[in-house]
Structures are given as C-alpha cells and as structure tokens.
Design a protein around this motif. Sequence first.
Motif, PDB file in Angstrom:
ATOM      1  N   ASP A   1      -3.288  -5.677  -7.197  1.00  0.00           N
ATOM      2  CA  ASP A   1      -3.240  -5.177  -5.819  1.00  0.00           C
ATOM      3  C   ASP A   1      -1.884  -4.504  -5.592  1.00  0.00           C
ATOM      4  OD1 ASP A   1      -3.309  -4.662  -3.135  1.00  0.00           O
ATOM      5  OD2 ASP A   1      -3.871  -6.694  -2.538  1.00  0.00           O
TER       6      ASP A   1
ATOM      7  N   LYS B   1      -0.949  -2.476  -2.883  1.00  0.00           N
ATOM      8  CA  LYS B   1      -0.810  -1.959  -1.523  1.00  0.00           C
ATOM      9  C   LYS B   1       0.668  -1.809  -1.155  1.00  0.00           C
ATOM     10  CE  LYS B   1      -5.093  -3.955   0.293  1.00  0.00           C
ATOM     11  NZ  LYS B   1      -5.671  -4.980   1.198  1.00  0.00           N
ATOM     12  N   GLY B   2       0.980  -0.680  -0.551  1.00  0.00           N
ATOM     13  CA  GLY B   2       2.340  -0.445  -0.078  1.00  0.00           C
ATOM     14  C   GLY B   2       3.269   0.165  -1.104  1.00  0.00           C
TER      15      GLY B   2
ATOM     16  N   ALA C   1       3.480   2.189  -8.281  1.00  0.00           N
ATOM     17  CA  ALA C   1       2.155   1.631  -8.553  1.00  0.00           C
ATOM     18  C   ALA C   1       1.770   1.842 -10.013  1.00  0.00           C
ATOM     19  CB  ALA C   1       1.120   2.282  -7.637  1.00  0.00           C
TER      20      ALA C   1
ATOM     21  N   ASN D   1      -7.348   1.272  -9.442  1.00  0.00           N
ATOM     22  CA  ASN D   1      -6.140   1.629  -8.695  1.00  0.00           C
ATOM     23  C   ASN D   1      -5.270   2.619  -9.456  1.00  0.00           C
ATOM     24  OD1 ASN D   1      -6.828   0.041  -6.510  1.00  0.00           O
ATOM     25  ND2 ASN D   1      -5.686  -1.735  -7.224  1.00  0.00           N
TER      26      ASN D   1
ATOM     27  N   THR E   1      -4.130   6.322  -8.164  1.00  0.00           N
ATOM     28  CA  THR E   1      -2.733   6.753  -8.292  1.00  0.00           C
ATOM     29  C   THR E   1      -2.637   8.064  -9.058  1.00  0.00           C
ATOM     30  OG1 THR E   1      -1.946   4.463  -8.240  1.00  0.00           O
ATOM     31  CG2 THR E   1      -0.470   6.108  -9.187  1.00  0.00           C
TER      32      THR E   1
END
Length: 232
Positions: free
Chosen positions: A59, A61-62, A68, A88, A92
Amino acid sequence: MFGGRYSEAHELFRTYVDANSEVDDGEWHLKSLALAEIIKFLDIEKQARNHFEATRQADIKGLSPGDAEVSLNKVLRSDALCALAWFNLAVTAHAQKKPDHAFLGFLLAGLIGRTDPDAWANALLLSLSPSKYNSLVVAVTLVAYKINGDRFLDALRKVAERQQGFPAAKLLDFVREVVNAVESPKGGFEVRVLREGSSYDLIQLGSDLTPMLQFSEESTQPRPLNNKQDGH
C-alpha cells in the motif's frame, strides 16, 4: 510458479507452449512471458516468498511516483508474485509515462490475482497502444474473459470510457468478436487447491464438472477424493 521456483516454472511453461502450439489457450504463453520478465527484472531464479509481509507493504498511498517505485521494488524482493505490488507499480509506471512497464505490471497483477478484472482491462487497453506487446492483444483478451467473463467486459467498458475520445464501443465489439470466435472447450477442467507452503491438490473434472481424479503435487499419483485437505 507459486512455490517461488520461477526459473523452473518458466522452462516448463516454455516447453509446454513450444510442444502445444496448436492449443488455443494463451494463459501459458502469457505466464511464460511474465516469468521471464520477473527473472530479468529482479535478477532471481527462485525465492522464499513472504506473501503476507509483501501485501502489507504494498500500500503506497501518499507516496510520490518515484518513492512508490522504490518502495514497491523492495516489496517484490519479499514476494515477486504480490499482485497488489504489481498493480500499484503499473499505476506508478503509467503516471511516469512508461506504458510498456505499466502493461507488464497490470498483466502480472491479472495473471497472479486472476480475478481482478480492472488489472486485465488496463492490460488490454495498454496492449493496444504502439508497443512491443501489440501481438498479445488476442491472448490477453481470451485469458481475461475466460477467467472473469462479463466482469472483464464491464471493467473494460468503464476504463475505456474514461479515455477521452477513445472508441470504447468499437473495442467492446472487437472483444466480443474475438471471444465468440473461439470454440468452447469440449474436454475437462483442472482445479488446483493451494495447501500449506508451495504444495497443492489437483482435481480433474469432466466437461460436466464431475470430479474424476485428485492428485497431490508431491506424488502425482491418484488418491481418493474423500481424502480432503483443509476442508476442500
């Protein structure tokens, strides 16, 4: 593959695809390609997978796209088959305007998670753009629909309609034509039930879904169907 023996699995998939070129099932071809990319990307041939730790850390997030990417690459060192990490990482890569990397991420997320229609829809859409993966359009279409059915079509429609000026209706018509052109299998099916570690049970089913034989991954010898593992 799921036992972390990536190089062995890649060779088995490649051998099967080469020996069964007439078989109209792109899943083994896609898995062979995906494993080759995993081996090259992470420079590993096998791995003791830590699935729970990888999923916990996937995860992002942020985080900025750059941070990331770094974080997710570390996650894959714990488990190269973490579907969430690949999904994810694909998002990205798309934000960084790396369509080929994004395609591979979504494809891996689809092949590993299987029942994630969004991953398959994004993979198909990216395979349509000018890239070295154009030849995989039909294989992605057939495998995605075989696993997810109308859920894949719904996800594809939503993703396509979000693209400004994209001919979403024509794409859906194309997908339906491809799916309808493939004859339904007349043979049986196989179900693999994962057990502790990298082992699994394999159940052979007839075309009417009647159980025929059950095998253990360790022995490859038939054993009674009433010898169940973990309630399966």
